[in-house]
Motif scaffolding. Structure first.
Motif, PDB file in Angstrom:
ATOM      1  N   MET A   1      36.074  44.190  41.146  1.00  0.00           N
ATOM      2  CA  MET A   1      36.367  43.424  42.353  1.00  0.00           C
ATOM      3  C   MET A   1      36.269  41.929  42.055  1.00  0.00           C
ATOM      4  SD  MET A   1      34.326  43.306  46.031  1.00  0.00           S
ATOM      5  CE  MET A   1      34.554  45.048  46.370  1.00  0.00           C
ATOM      6  N   LEU A   2      37.218  41.167  42.581  1.00  0.00           N
ATOM      7  CA  LEU A   2      37.212  39.721  42.422  1.00  0.00           C
ATOM      8  C   LEU A   2      35.945  39.132  43.035  1.00  0.00           C
ATOM      9  CD1 LEU A   2      39.426  37.563  41.457  1.00  0.00           C
ATOM     10  CD2 LEU A   2      39.777  37.168  43.901  1.00  0.00           C
ATOM     11  N   LYS A   3      35.388  38.105  42.377  1.00  0.00           N
ATOM     12  CA  LYS A   3      34.222  37.411  42.925  1.00  0.00           C
ATOM     13  C   LYS A   3      34.545  35.927  43.082  1.00  0.00           C
ATOM     14  CE  LYS A   3      30.375  40.386  41.568  1.00  0.00           C
ATOM     15  NZ  LYS A   3      29.054  40.432  40.904  1.00  0.00           N
ATOM     16  N   ILE A   4      34.362  35.428  44.309  1.00  0.00           N
ATOM     17  CA  ILE A   4      34.636  34.026  44.613  1.00  0.00           C
ATOM     18  C   ILE A   4      33.327  33.371  45.042  1.00  0.00           C
ATOM     19  CG2 ILE A   4      35.966  32.409  46.003  1.00  0.00           C
ATOM     20  CD1 ILE A   4      38.012  34.642  46.456  1.00  0.00           C
ATOM     21  N   LEU A   5      32.932  32.327  44.336  1.00  0.00           N
ATOM     22  CA  LEU A   5      31.705  31.614  44.653  1.00  0.00           C
ATOM     23  C   LEU A   5      32.031  30.392  45.507  1.00  0.00           C
ATOM     24  CD1 LEU A   5      28.711  31.008  42.356  1.00  0.00           C
ATOM     25  CD2 LEU A   5      29.652  29.089  43.641  1.00  0.00           C
ATOM     26  N   ILE A   6      31.317  30.225  46.620  1.00  0.00           N
ATOM     27  CA  ILE A   6      31.577  29.141  47.570  1.00  0.00           C
ATOM     28  C   ILE A   6      30.346  28.247  47.656  1.00  0.00           C
ATOM     29  CG2 ILE A   6      32.376  28.595  49.895  1.00  0.00           C
ATOM     30  CD1 ILE A   6      32.984  31.720  50.087  1.00  0.00           C
ATOM     31  N   PRO A   7      30.361  27.084  47.002  1.00  0.00           N
ATOM     32  CA  PRO A   7      29.210  26.186  47.084  1.00  0.00           C
ATOM     33  C   PRO A   7      29.147  25.509  48.451  1.00  0.00           C
ATOM     34  CG  PRO A   7      30.639  25.667  45.198  1.00  0.00           C
ATOM     35  CD  PRO A   7      31.398  26.562  46.106  1.00  0.00           C
ATOM     36  N   THR A   8      27.939  25.270  48.934  1.00  0.00           N
ATOM     37  CA  THR A   8      27.762  24.561  50.195  1.00  0.00           C
ATOM     38  C   THR A   8      26.458  23.777  50.167  1.00  0.00           C
ATOM     39  OG1 THR A   8      27.464  24.784  52.593  1.00  0.00           O
ATOM     40  CG2 THR A   8      26.732  26.635  51.231  1.00  0.00           C
ATOM     41  N   ASP A   9      26.470  22.602  50.804  1.00  0.00           N
ATOM     42  CA  ASP A   9      25.237  21.844  50.984  1.00  0.00           C
ATOM     43  C   ASP A   9      24.624  22.152  52.344  1.00  0.00           C
ATOM     44  OD1 ASP A   9      26.970  20.602  52.708  1.00  0.00           O
ATOM     45  OD2 ASP A   9      26.614  18.568  51.979  1.00  0.00           O
ATOM     46  N   LEU A  10      25.151  23.202  52.996  1.00  0.00           N
ATOM     47  CA  LEU A  10      24.718  23.668  54.315  1.00  0.00           C
ATOM     48  C   LEU A  10      25.205  22.748  55.438  1.00  0.00           C
ATOM     49  CD1 LEU A  10      21.054  24.773  53.463  1.00  0.00           C
ATOM     50  CD2 LEU A  10      23.152  26.136  53.411  1.00  0.00           C
TER      51      LEU A  10
ATOM     52  N   LEU B   1      32.478  37.691  48.271  1.00  0.00           N
ATOM     53  CA  LEU B   1      32.212  36.267  48.419  1.00  0.00           C
ATOM     54  C   LEU B   1      30.742  35.986  48.148  1.00  0.00           C
ATOM     55  CD1 LEU B   1      34.246  35.512  51.673  1.00  0.00           C
ATOM     56  CD2 LEU B   1      35.026  35.461  49.286  1.00  0.00           C
ATOM     57  N   ILE B   2      30.505  34.911  47.409  1.00  0.00           N
ATOM     58  CA  ILE B   2      29.134  34.500  47.116  1.00  0.00           C
ATOM     59  C   ILE B   2      28.928  33.104  47.683  1.00  0.00           C
ATOM     60  CG2 ILE B   2      27.442  34.026  45.302  1.00  0.00           C
ATOM     61  CD1 ILE B   2      29.030  35.970  43.527  1.00  0.00           C
ATOM     62  N   PHE B   3      28.172  33.007  48.765  1.00  0.00           N
ATOM     63  CA  PHE B   3      27.843  31.718  49.364  1.00  0.00           C
ATOM     64  C   PHE B   3      26.653  31.151  48.593  1.00  0.00           C
ATOM     65  CE2 PHE B   3      30.014  34.190  52.547  1.00  0.00           C
ATOM     66  CZ  PHE B   3      30.874  33.277  53.144  1.00  0.00           C
TER      67      PHE B   3
ATOM     68  N   HIS C   1      26.640  34.053  34.845  1.00  0.00           N
ATOM     69  CA  HIS C   1      27.283  35.139  35.594  1.00  0.00           C
ATOM     70  C   HIS C   1      28.785  35.072  35.324  1.00  0.00           C
ATOM     71  CE1 HIS C   1      23.436  34.473  37.619  1.00  0.00           C
ATOM     72  NE2 HIS C   1      23.487  35.743  37.988  1.00  0.00           N
ATOM     73  N   ARG C   2      29.184  35.638  34.213  1.00  0.00           N
ATOM     74  CA  ARG C   2      30.564  35.538  33.746  1.00  0.00           C
ATOM     75  C   ARG C   2      31.545  36.296  34.631  1.00  0.00           C
ATOM     76  NH1 ARG C   2      31.228  31.444  30.022  1.00  0.00           N
ATOM     77  NH2 ARG C   2      29.457  31.409  28.567  1.00  0.00           N
ATOM     78  N   ASP C   3      31.010  37.073  35.573  1.00  0.00           N
ATOM     79  CA  ASP C   3      31.906  37.827  36.455  1.00  0.00           C
ATOM     80  C   ASP C   3      32.393  37.012  37.644  1.00  0.00           C
ATOM     81  OD1 ASP C   3      29.364  37.732  37.509  1.00  0.00           O
ATOM     82  OD2 ASP C   3      29.452  39.724  38.412  1.00  0.00           O
ATOM     83  N   ILE C   4      31.995  35.743  37.726  1.00  0.00           N
ATOM     84  CA  ILE C   4      32.525  34.866  38.775  1.00  0.00           C
ATOM     85  C   ILE C   4      33.949  34.486  38.391  1.00  0.00           C
ATOM     86  CG2 ILE C   4      32.257  32.695  40.014  1.00  0.00           C
ATOM     87  CD1 ILE C   4      30.038  34.662  40.575  1.00  0.00           C
ATOM     88  N   ASP C   5      34.916  34.807  39.244  1.00  0.00           N
ATOM     89  CA  ASP C   5      36.322  34.545  38.924  1.00  0.00           C
ATOM     90  C   ASP C   5      36.785  33.160  39.344  1.00  0.00           C
ATOM     91  OD1 ASP C   5      37.328  37.288  37.931  1.00  0.00           O
ATOM     92  OD2 ASP C   5      36.304  37.808  39.799  1.00  0.00           O
ATOM     93  N   PHE C   6      36.304  32.699  40.505  1.00  0.00           N
ATOM     94  CA  PHE C   6      36.722  31.397  41.017  1.00  0.00           C
ATOM     95  C   PHE C   6      35.568  30.713  41.737  1.00  0.00           C
ATOM     96  CE2 PHE C   6      40.674  33.897  41.027  1.00  0.00           C
ATOM     97  CZ  PHE C   6      41.489  33.080  40.270  1.00  0.00           C
ATOM     98  N   ILE C   7      35.585  29.397  41.692  1.00  0.00           N
ATOM     99  CA  ILE C   7      34.720  28.574  42.533  1.00  0.00           C
ATOM    100  C   ILE C   7      35.617  27.959  43.596  1.00  0.00           C
ATOM    101  CG2 ILE C   7      33.236  26.536  42.625  1.00  0.00           C
ATOM    102  CD1 ILE C   7      32.699  27.057  39.593  1.00  0.00           C
ATOM    103  N   CYS C   8      35.253  28.093  44.856  1.00  0.00           N
ATOM    104  CA  CYS C   8      36.077  27.577  45.956  1.00  0.00           C
ATOM    105  C   CYS C   8      35.251  26.596  46.762  1.00  0.00           C
ATOM    106  CB  CYS C   8      36.567  28.732  46.836  1.00  0.00           C
ATOM    107  SG  CYS C   8      37.700  28.218  48.139  1.00  0.00           S
TER     108      CYS C   8
END
Length: 278
Positions: free
Chosen positions: A1-10, A32-34, A105-112
């Motif tokens: 499954m695709l993994k998309i990491l979403i950075p946030t400063d809250l 999705l990874i917040f 964590h090499r399974d992260i596909d994209f940073i959004c």
């Protein structure tokens, strides 16, 4: 499954990146990874015990805020069944912390991420989004702050045609998964031979089994490369612009490095996906 990491400063500024990632997950099954990078400084007069109690309390507070923010974004998007995680990692520098996490964590596909997703992010290069594009090995999607959710149906791949075959190997699977149109843009310089458009489309169709439209746009020499690209984007209205970040590549350098990126990123409402060449 695709993994998309979403950075946030809250903060509210990071919501655009969340909206785009959630829309992507609608079209292609993804988790999705917040992600929040937490820096909790210690006052010099505090004891170790007092600081540790404060640190734990602050981390718990941020964890609750991150969960609330993620749940709220998914509720607004009517994506109640979306799979997601909320991750907090401590670190002084947000981009260094994020890059280190992705390396582990090499399974992260994209940073959004949103261009407005970090405090004080008024310029592009030298800031979190700009640094991530030039330094991260994981592909980065940068979403302008004012982005409004639309299906990703039209990808525009801007290229100088150097190494386009290896780059298309990364882009074409996305086109298939998203069931999107693929458009290839090449800005033709004043002293450049014009490629055979029909032959080029035929070669790509045979080699990559994908339909595409080639756009060979004659450069307006009175305008910058960034301005020429922006003009075409306004006319075509793609859902996503895709580029590659090798600074030795003249197209990327002319458009984005070092001073053009702020103008491009904030003059368009189109998200940018940057693949690293290093």
């Amino acid at each position: 499954m695709l993994k998309i990491l979403i950075p946030t400063d809250l903060g509210r500024g990071s919501r655009a990146g969340m909206r785009f990632a959630i829309q992507w997950a609608r079209q292609q099954k993804a988790r999705l990874i917040f992600f929040h990078a937490a820096y909790i400084p210690r006052p010099t007069r505090w004891s170790e015990k007092k600081y540790e109690a404060y640190r734990i309390e602050e981390l718990n507070l941020r964890q609750r805020r991150l969960h609330q923010m993620a749940a709220s974004a998914l509720t607004r998007a009517d994506a109640h069944d979306q799979a997601y995680d909320c991750i907090i990692v401590e670190g002084i520098s947000p981009e260094v912390t994020l890059q280190d996490y992705c390396r582990k964590h090499r399974d992260i596909d994209f940073i959004c991420m949103s261009t407005g997703g970090a405090a004080g992010l008024h310029r592009f290069w030298g800031t979190h989004a700009g640094n991530m594009i030039t330094q991260a090995t994981t592909p980065v999607i940068v979403v302008p702050k004012g982005y409004r959710t639309i299906p990703v149906r039209r990808l525009l791949y801007a290229t100088d045609l150097n190494h386009y075959q290896e780059e298309l190997e990364k882009i074409v699977p996305l086109v298939h998964h998203l069931q999107a149109e693929l458009h290839i843009l090449h800005l033709v310089g004043p002293d450049e031979m014009l490629p055979d458009k029909d032959l080029f489309e035929k070669v790509i169709r045979q080699e990559f089994h994908v339909e595409t439209q080639i756009h060979l746009e004659i450069m307006d020499e009175t305008r910058s490369v960034a301005a020429n690209l922006h003009k075409f984007i306004q006319k075509m209205k793609p859902s996503l612009v895709v580029m590659f970040t090798d600074r030795r590549r003249t197209l990327f350098e002319k458009i984005f490095y070092p001073s053009k990126a702020e103008s491009f990123a904030f003059r368009t409402h189109t998200p940018l996906m940057a693949f690293s060449k290093h």
